[in-house]
Design an enzyme around this catalytic site. Sequence first.
Site, PDB file in Angstrom:
ATOM      1  N   GLY A 175       5.946  12.896 -25.091  1.00 22.38           N
ATOM      2  CA  GLY A 175       6.101  12.655 -23.660  1.00 22.38           C
ATOM      3  C   GLY A 175       5.205  13.546 -22.813  1.00 22.38           C
ATOM      4  O   GLY A 175       4.260  14.141 -23.294  1.00 22.38           O
ATOM      5  N   GLN A 190       9.600  20.877 -35.114  1.00 27.07           N
ATOM      6  CA  GLN A 190       8.226  21.356 -35.236  1.00 27.07           C
ATOM      7  C   GLN A 190       7.962  22.589 -34.375  1.00 27.07           C
ATOM      8  O   GLN A 190       6.833  23.072 -34.304  1.00 27.07           O
ATOM      9  CB  GLN A 190       7.218  20.240 -34.947  1.00 27.07           C
ATOM     10  CG  GLN A 190       7.171  19.756 -33.513  1.00 27.07           C
ATOM     11  CD  GLN A 190       6.350  18.481 -33.389  1.00 27.07           C
ATOM     12  OE1 GLN A 190       6.725  17.408 -33.853  1.00 27.07           O
ATOM     13  NE2 GLN A 190       5.185  18.572 -32.757  1.00 27.07           N
ATOM     14  N   GLU A 195      -3.836  11.455 -19.693  1.00 30.52           N
ATOM     15  CA  GLU A 195      -4.928  10.523 -19.992  1.00 30.52           C
ATOM     16  C   GLU A 195      -5.229  10.457 -21.508  1.00 30.52           C
ATOM     17  O   GLU A 195      -5.589   9.401 -22.016  1.00 30.52           O
ATOM     18  CB  GLU A 195      -6.162  10.965 -19.198  1.00 30.52           C
ATOM     19  CG  GLU A 195      -7.269   9.948 -19.082  1.00 30.52           C
ATOM     20  CD  GLU A 195      -6.837   8.589 -18.487  1.00 30.52           C
ATOM     21  OE1 GLU A 195      -7.286   7.565 -19.016  1.00 30.52           O
ATOM     22  OE2 GLU A 195      -6.038   8.566 -17.501  1.00 30.52           O
ATOM     23  N   GLY A 196      -5.053  11.581 -22.208  1.00 31.25           N
ATOM     24  CA  GLY A 196      -5.279  11.584 -23.656  1.00 31.25           C
ATOM     25  C   GLY A 196      -4.341  10.601 -24.349  1.00 31.25           C
ATOM     26  O   GLY A 196      -4.765   9.798 -25.184  1.00 31.25           O
ATOM     27  N   HIS A 197      -3.042  10.649 -23.967  1.00 29.02           N
ATOM     28  CA  HIS A 197      -2.083   9.704 -24.558  1.00 29.02           C
ATOM     29  C   HIS A 197      -2.449   8.264 -24.174  1.00 29.02           C
ATOM     30  O   HIS A 197      -2.328   7.344 -24.984  1.00 29.02           O
ATOM     31  CB  HIS A 197      -0.665   9.970 -24.039  1.00 29.02           C
ATOM     32  CG  HIS A 197      -0.101  11.304 -24.431  1.00 29.02           C
ATOM     33  ND1 HIS A 197       0.148  12.295 -23.519  1.00 29.02           N
ATOM     34  CD2 HIS A 197       0.275  11.787 -25.628  1.00 29.02           C
ATOM     35  CE1 HIS A 197       0.664  13.340 -24.151  1.00 29.02           C
ATOM     36  NE2 HIS A 197       0.751  13.071 -25.421  1.00 29.02           N
ATOM     37  N   VAL A 209      -9.830  13.725 -25.593  1.00 25.05           N
ATOM     38  CA  VAL A 209     -10.197  13.422 -24.204  1.00 25.05           C
ATOM     39  C   VAL A 209     -10.199  14.736 -23.416  1.00 25.05           C
ATOM     40  O   VAL A 209      -9.268  15.534 -23.539  1.00 25.05           O
ATOM     41  CB  VAL A 209      -9.195  12.419 -23.571  1.00 25.05           C
ATOM     42  CG1 VAL A 209      -9.562  12.104 -22.123  1.00 25.05           C
ATOM     43  CG2 VAL A 209      -9.140  11.133 -24.386  1.00 25.05           C
ATOM     44  N   GLU A 244      -7.513  12.972 -32.168  1.00 26.23           N
ATOM     45  CA  GLU A 244      -8.318  13.934 -32.936  1.00 26.23           C
ATOM     46  C   GLU A 244      -8.252  15.327 -32.327  1.00 26.23           C
ATOM     47  O   GLU A 244      -8.735  16.280 -32.911  1.00 26.23           O
ATOM     48  CB  GLU A 244      -9.768  13.446 -33.025  1.00 26.23           C
ATOM     49  CG  GLU A 244      -9.897  12.245 -33.944  1.00 26.23           C
ATOM     50  CD  GLU A 244     -11.262  11.583 -33.920  1.00 26.23           C
ATOM     51  OE1 GLU A 244     -12.147  12.046 -33.158  1.00 26.23           O
ATOM     52  OE2 GLU A 244     -11.437  10.578 -34.634  1.00 26.23           O
ATOM     53  N   LYS A 245      -7.670  15.448 -31.155  1.00 27.89           N
ATOM     54  CA  LYS A 245      -7.462  16.796 -30.589  1.00 27.89           C
ATOM     55  C   LYS A 245      -6.603  17.626 -31.542  1.00 27.89           C
ATOM     56  O   LYS A 245      -6.835  18.797 -31.759  1.00 27.89           O
ATOM     57  CB  LYS A 245      -6.768  16.649 -29.230  1.00 27.89           C
ATOM     58  CG  LYS A 245      -5.898  17.835 -28.853  1.00 27.89           C
ATOM     59  CD  LYS A 245      -6.273  18.428 -27.544  1.00 27.89           C
ATOM     60  CE  LYS A 245      -5.576  19.721 -27.269  1.00 27.89           C
ATOM     61  NZ  LYS A 245      -4.118  19.644 -27.335  1.00 27.89           N
ATOM     62  N   SER A 302      -0.479  18.404 -22.773  1.00 22.61           N
ATOM     63  CA  SER A 302       0.683  18.535 -21.886  1.00 22.61           C
ATOM     64  C   SER A 302       0.859  19.995 -21.492  1.00 22.61           C
ATOM     65  O   SER A 302       1.366  20.309 -20.420  1.00 22.61           O
ATOM     66  CB  SER A 302       1.946  18.039 -22.591  1.00 22.61           C
ATOM     67  OG  SER A 302       1.755  16.698 -22.986  1.00 22.61           O
TER      68      SER A 302
END
Length: 287
Positions: free
Chosen positions: A32, A62, A36-38, A177, A149-150, A187
């Site tokens: 959540g 995690q 923009e990356g999501h 991104v 890929e981040k 986030s």
Amino acid sequence: MFQTIQSATEMQRHADDLRRKGKRIALVPTMGFLHEGHLSLMRVGRQLADELVVSIFVNPTQFGPGEDFETYPRDLDTDLDLCRREKVNIAFTPSRSEMYPENYQTSVRLDELPNHLCGLSRPVFFTGVATVVTKLFNMVKPHIAVFGEKDYQQLLVIRRMVKDLNLDVEIVGSPLVREADGLAMSSRNNYLTAQQRPAALSLYHSICKARQLVDSGIRESGRILSEAVKIIGAHAENDIDYLAICDTETLDHVDVIERPVLMALAVRVGSVRLIDNSVLEPNRQDG
Ligand code: PAF
């Protein structure tokens, strides 16, 4: 039509229904606070499947003790609006007790890949990720799952796990991104103060410097890493967790750059832990 589903069994029933109708399902797993990356992952999923499912679940397993599970940014209403706008079909938003009911005791653990990079300072992280992603695959039953890929090491871990466990899901990686100034989207960027921004940007600047050095013929990773340390260390609030040049598959350290290698870094800017990476290509042709 857009819908939200909270229950694992309802999600499974719905997925079975879609599969019976011959629909291809893409899953974009997220925690959540979508950015923009999501959205770029969702657009990839949208292109590759008939039904796009986005899961939104801040996964407690995690996060280690003292990490930011409690304070991890959350804004479900805005996330759902963004999903609607991106033509997501289903936002799967299970609760913690739906995902980990009382007496839950099973996990998925990899032997080797977690013994590098992020796994060294976050010892429970990859077991938590592998476990929750396996559960999400079993609930959503996707044909395709899209990961950024981040989180390069996470993508390797998921690919390895899918192979090792014969999971019938195609894993698609989607490029990192960046914001307009070069900061990798995350986030956690939301935690940064305006004063911390230049320090956060030094991660990207160290990658740019590394690319420049490689393009100018430098091949010793030690030399590139020491330049990166200088750039990042110039900001008092930065504390380097790791800075590595390594093999793109095994993540083992590489001394001399003779093939494409991964430059990966994690830095604490104040209390905000940021990661970034780039593949350095020794024989890159410009243009
Ligand atoms: O990359 C993330 O946001 C998370 O690690 C994931 C894959 C959704 C698992 O919780």
